[in-house]
Design a protein around this motif. Structure first.
Motif: not given
Lengths: 377, 377
Positions: A71-72, A74, A148, A243-244, A247-248, A251, A372-374, A377, B224-225
């Protein structure tokens, strides 16, 4: 139907992907699965599974791939060093016609970059996008894109996203005339950034001047709450924003679930009430966490690639496989190719001189190296 | 302490603002309220209120303002035709020293534009921002900014937002060393748009080279999370992104509440269980809807202006007034002026040549006309 699985790369390791694959085999009797990953690890995982799942073992074949893209990693490095990885193996199976689709819970940026390189894009689409469906008020669903893969998009990319999202909603969800909206910070024409206003103008013209229309209803701007309100079937935005927002939302759902649990523990002190509340809470939990329980589609590729949430458990991974099954059943890439490849685009000249659409080259120049987006996760 | 209220402009009309004002008077014994709006309408509203609230009526004075700025009005028009409106009246009271703060549930874009014109900004701040606190996992809160006053920001604006948000968290919430993050689509250094990467570099350098630091801990990127996870006390982003995130969260919370209700109605069929569940649900409802139950602060002005949610009921409006009371008590603008006005900024030369910070003029050129945005209906 055969689906290639990248068994590695998710946060929970091969346990989730192997169990999820067997659950998917149980759901779809015409499905075969080709699992890419280190043979020893996968065999050990299969050995340790409960008996009730092993009945479907005969429709699962292993394909040895010794290496893993983390995952990490590049994106540039992942692409350069992809040889021998489970992710590249699964994508290559689609490329070579050995599989009808591919599912991975791994590094999203690497998945998109490798899929683009190996499968290519649908003619007429400069930038593939990532999309998922979120549940809406009233029990429906809304496709949100991009999540993203593309940051700093131009108007013409937003228009492409609108068209791809509409085809998705029509083909996969049987929505006859999808309602498509642009995400903006207000609903008035004067608001927002230039690319969004430009796309608005273009969608209005395009829907009007196209002989058969675009096959969707463009409903203009929506604000963020419109994603969940049921006002639209497709909401389109830049990848940074999408994406934001996704993900928000993830969360917030996590936080609310935790608080819901606390509230019940604090206030329902009698055992009988807690026992009655538990099934309702569990049902709700799954509904409240749409992100973890859905795959995201890489749209605009000449092949079907579904990204499962990196944190998805076996059930979540099985749902992502089911999404791929549905896209294969409906032959989504052919629909995209037929409708987008041959489409007459609105001419730049009917738009303003400053149109993003006129500056096609500058946009394409960046395309060789996807962002380079994700998103998941 | 006296607070000026724009009684008009919210979705629910003067009913919510009048009742909310009296509720706020009941909460704060040292508070006086000056209500701006059409005298007849406000008096009629006051007449119709229940007796229990009228005890605080003596600390409320009416200030006649015959005209109203509507939610739908374009900012440029609203500013041009502001004379005689309740919104301008309330802001002018702060300007003339007749009130210590102003609260409005009206058109956000117009409120920001008029407040900037009448009150001016803190020295050193080119662009005031809008910020609100959202609840986080673990029971804390996180300030999110900007929420729509600025779209297409440069790195130096993000840095200003970071510093203003940190002062807010420190002064209002007693957070000794606020943890400040930049919203991004990944946590790796290679991800995101140029303005965000540039701001990251600048914040790292600024926090390091400033003699006493910035008075906050810069913790880098969050996705975002992270807004809801409790990982940060302040999350900073472009106004388009913050607006989309806040509104989407609001939409998601609304949807989840509706589903929660349905779940309970469907599964708790016995009256006694439903009766027991009701208070827990109501408590949760308020917690789940942070947006409607908080004011948003216009940060960076030489005066205190709080925006109540347009759809806020009386209780929500009373909370917004309480936020203004707290900002007056803590003298927030003086803290901003002292820390930001005199601050030594990192020199552009230590940053890359392409730095946004070097191009100060282009950013400021747009500032005369604030963005026509409306983060909260």
């Amino acid at each position: 139907m055969r689906i290639a699985i990248d068994a590695m790369g998710g946060d929970l390791g091969p346990r989730a992907t192997v169990t999820g694959s067997l659950q998917a085999l149980a759901m779809h009797s015409n499905l075969e699965i080709q699992m890419h990953g280190p043979r020893d690890a996968l065999e050990a995982e299969l050995e340790s599974l409960p008996k009730r799942l092993s009945g479907h073992r005969s429709r699962l074949v292993l394909q040895h791939a010794p290496r893993v893209i983390s995952q990490a990693m590049r994106v540039a490095n992942a692409v350069r060093e992809a040889s021998g990885t489970s992710m590249l193996g699964a994508i290559a199976s689609v490329r070579d016609g050995q599989a009808d689709a591919c599912v991975s819970a791994g590094n999203t940026g690497a998945l998109m970059a490798l899929a683009r390189r190996e499968l290519g894009t649908v003619k007429g689409i400069a930038r593939p996008a990532i999309s998922t469906a979120v549940p809406t008020q009233g029990g429906g669903r809304c496709y949100l894109l991009d999540l993203g893969a593309n940051v700093g998009v131009q108007a013409r990319h937003l228009v492409d996203f609108a068209r791809m999202g509409a085809i998705m909603a029509r083909v996969i969800d049987d929505t006859a005339t999808p309602r498509v909206a642009l995400l903006n910070i207000g609903v008035e024409a004067s608001k927002g950034v230039p690319s969004v206003r430009e796309a608005d103008e273009c969608l209005r013209q395009g829907v009007a001047c196209h002989r058969d229309g675009y096959g969707f209803e463009y409903i203009g701007y929506l604000e963020g709450d419109g994603v969940f309100s049921g006002a639209a079937d497709v909401v389109v935005c830049d990848g940074f924003v999408g994406n934001a927002v996704l993900k928000a939302s993830e969360g917030l759902a996590t936080m609310l679930l935790a608080r819901l649990q606390e509230t019940f523990e604090a206030h329902f002190t009698t055992r009988v009430v807690r026992a009655m509340a538990r099934p309702a809470l569990l049902r709700l939990k799954r509904r409240l966490d749409p992100v973890r329980y859905n795959g995201a589609s890489l749209l605009g590729l000449s092949g079907i690639v579904v990204k499962s949430h990196g944190g998805a458990d076996a059930k979540g991974f099985a749902y992502a496989i089911s999404r791929a099954v549905r896209e294969v059943d409906m032959d989504l890439p052919s629909h995209l190719a037929r409708e987008l490849g041959d489409a007459v685009r609105p001419e730049p000249s009917i738009l303003s001189v400053d149109s993003d659409i006129g500056r096609a080259d500058s946009g394409l120049a960046n395309d060789a190296q996807p962002d380079d987006s994700n998103p998941q996760r």
